[in-house]
Design a protein around this motif. Sequence first.
Motif, PDB file in Angstrom:
ATOM      1  N   PRO A 133      -3.624  18.766  -0.879  1.00 35.94           N
ATOM      2  CA  PRO A 133      -3.643  17.568  -0.351  1.00 35.94           C
ATOM      3  C   PRO A 133      -3.620  16.139  -0.786  1.00 35.94           C
ATOM      4  O   PRO A 133      -3.775  16.082  -2.011  1.00 35.94           O
ATOM      5  CB  PRO A 133      -5.206  17.483   0.651  1.00 35.94           C
ATOM      6  CG  PRO A 133      -5.743  18.249  -0.245  1.00 35.94           C
ATOM      7  CD  PRO A 133      -4.974  19.260  -1.039  1.00 35.94           C
ATOM      8  N   PHE A 134      -2.904  15.326  -0.098  1.00 28.12           N
ATOM      9  CA  PHE A 134      -2.328  13.814  -0.587  1.00 28.12           C
ATOM     10  C   PHE A 134      -2.174  12.952   0.509  1.00 28.12           C
ATOM     11  O   PHE A 134      -2.173  13.294   1.530  1.00 28.12           O
ATOM     12  CB  PHE A 134      -1.416  13.941  -1.915  1.00 28.12           C
ATOM     13  CG  PHE A 134      -0.120  14.268  -1.016  1.00 28.12           C
ATOM     14  CD1 PHE A 134       0.323  15.752  -0.557  1.00 28.12           C
ATOM     15  CD2 PHE A 134       0.969  13.436  -0.633  1.00 28.12           C
ATOM     16  CE1 PHE A 134       1.410  15.994  -0.120  1.00 28.12           C
ATOM     17  CE2 PHE A 134       2.026  13.555  -0.070  1.00 28.12           C
ATOM     18  CZ  PHE A 134       2.570  14.892   0.275  1.00 28.12           C
ATOM     19  N   LEU A 135      -2.217  11.884   0.211  1.00 25.94           N
ATOM     20  CA  LEU A 135      -1.627  10.697   1.367  1.00 25.94           C
ATOM     21  C   LEU A 135      -0.298  10.513   1.193  1.00 25.94           C
ATOM     22  O   LEU A 135       0.279  10.104   0.338  1.00 25.94           O
ATOM     23  CB  LEU A 135      -2.600   9.390   0.949  1.00 25.94           C
ATOM     24  CG  LEU A 135      -4.061   9.587   1.196  1.00 25.94           C
ATOM     25  CD1 LEU A 135      -4.795   8.286   0.465  1.00 25.94           C
ATOM     26  CD2 LEU A 135      -4.573   9.442   2.608  1.00 25.94           C
ATOM     27  N   GLY A 136       0.542  10.607   2.193  1.00 24.19           N
ATOM     28  CA  GLY A 136       1.780  10.489   2.454  1.00 24.19           C
ATOM     29  C   GLY A 136       1.958   8.929   2.482  1.00 24.19           C
ATOM     30  O   GLY A 136       3.150   8.491   1.981  1.00 24.19           O
ATOM     31  N   VAL A 137       1.231   7.987   2.788  1.00 21.55           N
ATOM     32  CA  VAL A 137       1.341   6.581   2.810  1.00 21.55           C
ATOM     33  C   VAL A 137       0.325   5.914   1.911  1.00 21.55           C
ATOM     34  O   VAL A 137      -0.790   6.148   2.322  1.00 21.55           O
ATOM     35  CB  VAL A 137       1.459   6.031   4.294  1.00 21.55           C
ATOM     36  CG1 VAL A 137       1.505   4.546   4.327  1.00 21.55           C
ATOM     37  CG2 VAL A 137       2.406   6.579   5.165  1.00 21.55           C
ATOM     38  N   LEU A 138       0.499   5.084   1.085  1.00 16.46           N
ATOM     39  CA  LEU A 138      -0.254   4.367   0.476  1.00 16.46           C
ATOM     40  C   LEU A 138       0.568   3.283  -0.407  1.00 16.46           C
ATOM     41  O   LEU A 138       1.539   3.369  -1.018  1.00 16.46           O
ATOM     42  CB  LEU A 138      -0.569   5.215  -0.804  1.00 16.46           C
ATOM     43  CG  LEU A 138      -1.530   4.879  -1.994  1.00 16.46           C
ATOM     44  CD1 LEU A 138      -2.946   4.450  -1.522  1.00 16.46           C
ATOM     45  CD2 LEU A 138      -1.682   5.941  -2.917  1.00 16.46           C
ATOM     46  N   ALA A 139       0.041   2.138  -0.213  1.00 16.34           N
ATOM     47  CA  ALA A 139       0.554   0.928  -0.940  1.00 16.34           C
ATOM     48  C   ALA A 139      -0.200  -0.455  -0.853  1.00 16.34           C
ATOM     49  O   ALA A 139      -1.313  -0.527  -0.136  1.00 16.34           O
ATOM     50  CB  ALA A 139       1.938   0.675  -0.127  1.00 16.34           C
ATOM     51  N   CYS A 140      -0.031  -1.197  -1.636  1.00 17.44           N
ATOM     52  CA  CYS A 140      -0.486  -2.702  -1.431  1.00 17.44           C
ATOM     53  C   CYS A 140       0.483  -3.442  -0.453  1.00 17.44           C
ATOM     54  O   CYS A 140       1.787  -3.059  -0.430  1.00 17.44           O
ATOM     55  CB  CYS A 140      -0.523  -3.324  -2.803  1.00 17.44           C
ATOM     56  SG  CYS A 140      -1.737  -2.475  -3.934  1.00 17.44           S
ATOM     57  N   THR A 141      -0.025  -4.121   0.204  1.00 17.34           N
ATOM     58  CA  THR A 141       0.898  -4.860   1.431  1.00 17.34           C
ATOM     59  C   THR A 141       1.930  -5.684   0.550  1.00 17.34           C
ATOM     60  O   THR A 141       1.703  -6.512  -0.257  1.00 17.34           O
ATOM     61  CB  THR A 141       0.015  -5.567   2.351  1.00 17.34           C
ATOM     62  OG1 THR A 141      -0.993  -4.964   2.953  1.00 17.34           O
ATOM     63  CG2 THR A 141       0.932  -6.210   3.057  1.00 17.34           C
ATOM     64  N   PRO A 142       3.205  -5.350   0.932  1.00 17.72           N
ATOM     65  CA  PRO A 142       4.331  -6.123   0.435  1.00 17.72           C
ATOM     66  C   PRO A 142       4.152  -7.758   1.043  1.00 17.72           C
ATOM     67  O   PRO A 142       3.672  -7.816   2.025  1.00 17.72           O
ATOM     68  CB  PRO A 142       5.594  -5.548   0.631  1.00 17.72           C
ATOM     69  CG  PRO A 142       5.074  -4.787   2.195  1.00 17.72           C
ATOM     70  CD  PRO A 142       3.664  -4.474   1.896  1.00 17.72           C
ATOM     71  N   ASN A 143       4.848  -8.610   0.123  1.00 17.45           N
ATOM     72  CA  ASN A 143       4.794  -9.832   0.597  1.00 17.45           C
ATOM     73  C   ASN A 143       6.128 -10.005   1.501  1.00 17.45           C
ATOM     74  O   ASN A 143       7.218 -10.243   1.102  1.00 17.45           O
ATOM     75  CB  ASN A 143       4.966 -10.787  -0.581  1.00 17.45           C
ATOM     76  CG  ASN A 143       4.997 -12.274  -0.250  1.00 17.45           C
ATOM     77  OD1 ASN A 143       4.867 -12.712   0.980  1.00 17.45           O
ATOM     78  ND2 ASN A 143       5.418 -13.031  -1.366  1.00 17.45           N
ATOM     79  N   THR A 144       5.711  -9.897   2.806  1.00 19.20           N
ATOM     80  CA  THR A 144       6.909  -9.816   3.816  1.00 19.20           C
ATOM     81  C   THR A 144       6.673 -10.653   5.017  1.00 19.20           C
ATOM     82  O   THR A 144       5.462 -10.852   5.480  1.00 19.20           O
ATOM     83  CB  THR A 144       7.106  -8.576   4.434  1.00 19.20           C
ATOM     84  OG1 THR A 144       7.845  -8.443   5.504  1.00 19.20           O
ATOM     85  CG2 THR A 144       5.576  -7.967   4.839  1.00 19.20           C
ATOM     86  N   PRO A 145       7.694 -11.779   5.213  1.00 17.81           N
ATOM     87  CA  PRO A 145       7.417 -12.628   6.341  1.00 17.81           C
ATOM     88  C   PRO A 145       7.209 -12.057   7.604  1.00 17.81           C
ATOM     89  O   PRO A 145       6.356 -12.478   8.531  1.00 17.81           O
ATOM     90  CB  PRO A 145       8.430 -13.616   6.255  1.00 17.81           C
ATOM     91  CG  PRO A 145       9.494 -12.664   5.472  1.00 17.81           C
ATOM     92  CD  PRO A 145       8.859 -11.817   4.603  1.00 17.81           C
TER      93      PRO A 145
END
Lengths: 309, 309
Positions: A133-145
């Motif tokens: 098992p693993f997480l398919g989605v993982l990130a720090c939020t991008p700097n997006t307007p």
Amino acid sequence: MAHHEVPDVYNRLWTPAHEPVLSIRSGDTISFDVRDAADGQLDDYRQGDPIVPRDASRSYPLRGPILVEGAQPGDVIEVEPLEFQPLGWGFTASRPGAGLLPDDFTEPYVYKWDLTTGDTTEFLDVATIPLRPFLGVLACTPNTPDPLPVMPPGDFGGNMDIRDLVVGTRIFLPVGLTGARLMFGDPHAAQGDGEVCITAIEAPLDGALRITLHQGRSIPSPQFQTAGPLQPGIEDQGYYATTGVRPDLLDAAREALRTMIDHLCFTYRIEPHEAYILASVIVDLKISEVVDAPNWIVSAYLPLSVMHR
Amino acid sequence: MAHHEVPDVYNRLWTPAHEPVLSIRSGDTISFDVRDAADGQLDDYRQGDPIVPRDASRSYPLRGPILVEGAQPGDVIEVEPLEFQPLGWGFTASRPGAGLLPDDFTEPYVYKWDLTTGDTTEFLDVATIPLRPFLGVLACTPNTPDPLPVMPPGDFGGNMDIRDLVVGTRIFLPVGLTGARLMFGDPHAAQGDGEVCITAIEAPLDGALRITLHQGRSIPSPQFQTAGPLQPGIEDQGYYATTGVRPDLLDAAREALRTMIDHLCFTYRIEPHEAYILASVIVDLKISEVVDAPNWIVSAYLPLSVMHR
């Protein structure tokens, strides 16, 4: 180092506008449960039921955002999965217009997995799939307007679907905003490299992560370090591999996959739509060569120890 | 079952017009020596010598063609490598206009390997590379009216550069002509998936193969079965991996490789042209996901057990 329970809040976009659900310090650990990418819409599905369209607006419920004190754009957040426990069931689905072979598979199909049987799950009577098992989605939020959908990944990470981000792997993520604003979801119980049919074994899970801030180190996109061999046990009996030889890597991947599906159907007497599902959860796509111009080779690797005969 | 020595004849094109050098039966074994892909032009090269253009007309000296009695178009030839012994030295070279990063590396570079030291060879003072020798080029001659160069592979096989075709692997090749007309060469002592700089550890070798004819079975392109885990020993300490996230797999592969080169330079204090060489012989390119439209992810995996620190 403190331990935190992640509040029961879901978000479904990448945007700096979300209200943070938690604030932690470098070195803290968090635990959580997280729904599957279809937000439980297949909870009651039984194998063979008619397949009804899902409400796409409920896709990809993510936990977070979680603030990491002191994190600044250009830093790196390290995520260490400490525990991932799938919860009872999973599904793998192909659907028209998606996946690596959208023209070959024009009817939807769903395979429901029993995940109550320990560290493995059965595919028909032909294969026993070890759970990783693993997480398919993982990130720090991008700097997006503008808010970004969860579907495509980006240099910031997100919907990476990298099957080696299991317990023991150290994952390094670029920080795009003050506080990092970590979000994650899309739990997978098992997946092959490529995730060819568009889904892995999609399954809700209970999990725990350790989060560490690295200041003064920048990376252009996610990186990771595995703890040891990638497929312990899984590759003991070797692999059967097919090849695709084409001037375009995507076409080469498609050819390798088509031939692997033929091989699975012929050798294990299953149907193409079943082979497509099986390939998505256990077959790995590798770039064998990408320099012998003008033709590249992608190979599709089937680990033989998972097959029953 | 008979054993044959392959005659000391080289050919450099795929064409039905070559005079066969040997005729064998299914189940026979053959042994041979075979020159490196540059036909020995770097035999006398010493590290740091000026790099002079090579005579391209001498590239890819291949053994064969070998007739297999009874082989007909549509059959399958199985090749089992029984022994591969690199002979003394090897080279890895990058050159302008070739490889996965032709715009990044515009100066030629050659690294000469000492292969007299057993099952491993040293890269500078930073890595010990385990030898996993195989043939880069291997195929039954395709049914082609015009002679084909050795460089690009095709559905028939040829210049496949698949690094898992080592001793113990069973390789299945489509037959295109009566008698199969097997040819092979381009020996490699070690290579990563992708062969990113355009060369592996190119090294002459002594080898032996068993050849088996399978009638009544057709395959559209080469397939193979490995005997066990792909990288025994090599992956014991896990991998460090970088990612490339792009709408095109080739661009994604380039990004993952560029970041891996940065990582190698920073972590092991080597120069970019050296990191490019090292990546070509030990770093694996995998397709992590190819379904989360419109962005695909290729990951570059560095096995940590080969690195000295």
